[in-house]
Design a protein around this motif. Structure first.
Motif, PDB file in Angstrom:
ATOM      1  N   UNK A   1      83.831  60.891 154.608  1.00  0.00           N
ATOM      2  CA  UNK A   1      82.698  60.191 155.319  1.00  0.00           C
ATOM      3  C   UNK A   1      81.854  61.407 155.816  1.00  0.00           C
ATOM      4  N   UNK A   2      82.433  62.952 156.117  1.00  0.00           N
ATOM      5  CA  UNK A   2      82.154  64.418 156.146  1.00  0.00           C
ATOM      6  C   UNK A   2      80.885  64.401 155.267  1.00  0.00           C
ATOM      7  N   UNK A   3      81.608  64.839 153.974  1.00  0.00           N
ATOM      8  CA  UNK A   3      81.348  64.689 152.656  1.00  0.00           C
ATOM      9  C   UNK A   3      79.868  64.451 152.428  1.00  0.00           C
ATOM     10  N   UNK A   4      79.862  63.290 152.221  1.00  0.00           N
ATOM     11  CA  UNK A   4      78.521  61.587 152.094  1.00  0.00           C
ATOM     12  C   UNK A   4      77.788  62.855 153.134  1.00  0.00           C
ATOM     13  N   UNK A   5      78.079  62.773 154.104  1.00  0.00           N
ATOM     14  CA  UNK A   5      76.923  63.321 155.218  1.00  0.00           C
ATOM     15  C   UNK A   5      76.512  64.279 155.261  1.00  0.00           C
ATOM     16  N   UNK A   6      77.399  65.538 154.545  1.00  0.00           N
ATOM     17  CA  UNK A   6      76.297  66.794 154.334  1.00  0.00           C
ATOM     18  C   UNK A   6      75.647  67.041 152.913  1.00  0.00           C
ATOM     19  N   UNK A   7      76.073  66.118 152.027  1.00  0.00           N
ATOM     20  CA  UNK A   7      75.215  65.611 150.744  1.00  0.00           C
ATOM     21  C   UNK A   7      73.785  64.940 150.817  1.00  0.00           C
ATOM     22  N   UNK A   8      73.950  64.140 152.554  1.00  0.00           N
ATOM     23  CA  UNK A   8      72.603  62.932 152.089  1.00  0.00           C
ATOM     24  C   UNK A   8      71.761  64.678 152.893  1.00  0.00           C
ATOM     25  N   UNK A   9      72.180  65.393 154.352  1.00  0.00           N
ATOM     26  CA  UNK A   9      71.174  65.936 155.002  1.00  0.00           C
ATOM     27  C   UNK A   9      71.067  67.447 154.202  1.00  0.00           C
ATOM     28  N   UNK A  10      71.401  67.502 152.408  1.00  0.00           N
ATOM     29  CA  UNK A  10      71.136  68.860 151.974  1.00  0.00           C
ATOM     30  C   UNK A  10      69.997  67.849 151.482  1.00  0.00           C
ATOM     31  N   UNK A  11      69.722  66.673 151.190  1.00  0.00           N
ATOM     32  CA  UNK A  11      68.713  66.338 149.856  1.00  0.00           C
ATOM     33  C   UNK A  11      67.316  66.236 150.597  1.00  0.00           C
ATOM     34  N   UNK A  12      66.430  66.567 149.689  1.00  0.00           N
ATOM     35  CA  UNK A  12      65.372  67.123 149.604  1.00  0.00           C
ATOM     36  C   UNK A  12      64.236  65.573 150.533  1.00  0.00           C
ATOM     37  N   UNK A  13      63.704  66.055 150.969  1.00  0.00           N
ATOM     38  CA  UNK A  13      62.760  65.205 151.770  1.00  0.00           C
ATOM     39  C   UNK A  13      61.632  64.315 151.291  1.00  0.00           C
ATOM     40  N   UNK A  14      60.748  63.140 151.062  1.00  0.00           N
ATOM     41  CA  UNK A  14      59.946  63.835 150.144  1.00  0.00           C
ATOM     42  C   UNK A  14      59.037  62.532 150.385  1.00  0.00           C
ATOM     43  N   UNK A  15      57.648  62.508 151.093  1.00  0.00           N
ATOM     44  CA  UNK A  15      56.620  61.396 151.209  1.00  0.00           C
ATOM     45  C   UNK A  15      56.188  60.811 149.888  1.00  0.00           C
ATOM     46  N   UNK A  16      55.704  59.220 149.900  1.00  0.00           N
ATOM     47  CA  UNK A  16      54.826  59.302 148.978  1.00  0.00           C
ATOM     48  C   UNK A  16      54.103  58.669 149.493  1.00  0.00           C
ATOM     49  N   UNK A  17      52.991  59.494 149.149  1.00  0.00           N
ATOM     50  CA  UNK A  17      50.948  58.891 149.138  1.00  0.00           C
ATOM     51  C   UNK A  17      50.552  58.002 147.758  1.00  0.00           C
ATOM     52  N   UNK A  18      50.416  56.848 148.466  1.00  0.00           N
ATOM     53  CA  UNK A  18      50.172  55.941 147.715  1.00  0.00           C
ATOM     54  C   UNK A  18      51.107  55.424 147.100  1.00  0.00           C
ATOM     55  N   UNK A  19      51.110  54.007 147.467  1.00  0.00           N
ATOM     56  CA  UNK A  19      52.521  53.242 147.039  1.00  0.00           C
ATOM     57  C   UNK A  19      51.947  52.324 145.594  1.00  0.00           C
TER      58      UNK A  19
END
Ligand SMILES: NC(=O)c1ccc[n+]([C@@H]2O[C@H](COP(=O)([O-])OP(=O)(O)OC[C@H]3O[C@@H](n4cnc5c(N)ncnc54)[C@H](O)[C@@H]3O)[C@@H](O)[C@H]2O)c1
Length: 450
Positions: free
Chosen positions: A1-19
């Motif tokens: 559970x903790x490992x999954x949360x750690x990986x998730x928090x390291x993911x790069x955050x993206x915003x998409x302009x133009x769907x």
């Protein structure tokens, strides 16, 4: 559970302009980990790869709220962290509240500039779809903004990525043909694919920069990248002789769009292929059945012969490069087959390539051939592996570079296009249409200094 949360928090955050079709198929779905997807046949590079372990989609922005919300409702998987929806005036708010590490710009070309500038001002990296922007003036603004920003711009020149194109890059760099002197590159867009541009926003220069920017930046960037050189001057002739009100293919005497479609040779040529939108009396729908309520409302009937069409549909140009090489480049958007013929001539030999298929997708005889002809010695056919994935295997590799980082080959070949290369491709495309208008050669880097 903790490992999954750690990986998730390291993911790069993206915003998409133009769907957009491209934005959803090529960026959003791979980030969401939604595998598979239909390929519309229009070259959007539908994906089957999953980058959800390294990236998270945190926001989307679009002028069309209905479309953006339909995307969140139907494509974002249940249980995925919330994806916020923003409108075109909310870009700063999006950057502040959704805190993306990078913005993926995949809206129509004319709108890229302002989103790129907003992201750079906020110190947020940008991945921009090609063309980076629609005009050389905007390209200059992006270059200036990047110089004072902590962030940078990468442009998705995916036409560098097919195995054939990477191999040609290697051959030229290895000196297989000596010093390159001249590139002859003729690109043909078939009657279905080519005509489809004239039923979309791409048909107006104000939206796309014209097809010498919207489409030719693929080819012009590729040639400059092969040559490892920068364009200096461009001269072109061309015009609009297939589409628009003066088209020789426009059926005479029709009174309604339906009647026109019925008798239109382009409509007949694409019947059953899905290349053209079918009129339904409702807003047009794109890939993944997402509606275009704003861009293509029910009230906006488009035909290939509308007055607002103002871009060239065929161009023949000559480009000179700083190192002394030249390129003869042509493109037309109403061809019986799709593909290109290429010859790169150097002091010690020639590289020749041909790719062609019918509108139904059948390979033409000799398609895929890549031949090295040394000046003194036997010709050699160069084998190129075929690859799965959008745009001849290009898109999965592009996504890997964007989302996971470039591999050794990518760094060695300089596969990822930066803002300057994106800007030069736009400026070369603009130089071509300006040259057609002015009847004389145009200084390409000069367009970036105005
Ligand atoms: N690299 C490639 O091979 C490739 C292939 C296709 C498209 N593209 C590029 O991708 C981008 C999108 O093209 P597409 O044909 O998929 O688009 P599209 O027509 O499918 O979608 C455009 C989207 O942008 C929205 N939009 C319109 N104006 C906007 C604005 N001012 N601000 C924000 N959103 C706006 C529309 O509502 C729509 O959702 C373009 O830059 C195009 O050149 C690249």
């Amino acid at each position: 559970m903790h490992a999954v949360a750690a990986i998730a928090s390291e993911r790069r955050r993206y915003a998409l302009v133009g769907v957009s079709n491209r934005g959803v198929a090529s960026f959003a779905r791979p980030l969401l980990g939604v595998a598979g997807g239909a390929d519309s046949g229009l070259g959007y590079g539908a994906s089957s790869d999953d980058f959800s372990h390294v990236g998270q989609l945190v926001a989307v922005l679009d002028v069309d709220r209905t479309r953006a919300e339909a995307f969140v409702e139907t494509i974002v998987p249940d249980g995925y962290p919330p994806v916020a929806v923003f409108g075109p005036d909310d870009v700063e708010e999006m950057l502040r509240t959704s805190r993306p590490d990078a913005v993926l710009v995949a809206s129509p070309d004319h709108s890229h500039g302002r989103y790129i500038l907003a992201a750079l001002a906020a110190g947020v990296d940008v991945v921009s779809e090609k063309p980076m922007v629609a005009t050389a003036a905007e390209a200059a603004e992006v270059l200036a903004a990047e110089r004072t920003s902590t962030a940078s711009v990468t442009v998705t020149h995916n036409f560098r990525y097919p195995a054939r194109h990477r191999r040609i890059k290697e051959l030229v760099a290895e000196g297989a043909i000596g010093r390159p002197l001249h590139v002859s590159y003729d690109h043909h867009v078939d009657v279905r694919h080519g005509a489809s541009y004239f039923l979309r926003w791409n048909r107006r220069r104000a939206d796309s920069g014209g097809l010498t920017v919207h489409k030719s930046t693929h080819h012009l960037d590729l040639i400059a990248w092969w040559l490892d050189d920068e364009p200096v001057r461009a001269y072109a002739v061309g015009g609009r002789d297939y589409y628009g009100p003066g088209s020789p293919h426009r059926p005479a005497g029709t009174t309604t769009p339906a009647e026109l479609r019925e008798r239109d040779p382009y409509h007949r040529a694409q019947a059953g292929s899905g290349a053209f939108p079918e009129p339904t009396g409702q807003a047009r729908r794109g890939m993944f059945d997402l509606p275009y309520e704003v861009q293509y409302p029910a009230s906006r009937e488009m035909t290939l012969y509308d007055d607002e069409i103002d871009v060239e549909d065929h161009v023949a140009g000559l480009v000179t490069y700083a190192g002394g090489a030249t390129a003869a480049y042509s493109v037309e958007f109403s061809a019986p087959w799709e593909g290109y013929r290429l010859a790169i001539r150097g002091t010690h030999g020639t590289i020749e390539a041909f790719v062609g298929r019918t509108p139904d997708g059948e390979a033409l005889p000799g398609s895929g051939e890549l031949v090295l002809r040394p000046l003194f010695g036997p010709a050699r056919t160069i084998e190129v592996p075929t690859a799965a994935g959008g745009h001849d295997g290009a898109d999965p590799l592009l996504r890997r570079d964007l989302f996971e980082g470039p591999d050794e080959e990518s760094r060695r070949l300089g596969l990822m296009a930066d803002a300057r290369q994106g800007a030069l491709a736009v400026a070369t495309g603009e130089a071509l249409w300006r040259s057609i208008e002015q009847g004389e050669p145009v200084d390409v880097p000069g367009l970036l200094r105005r």
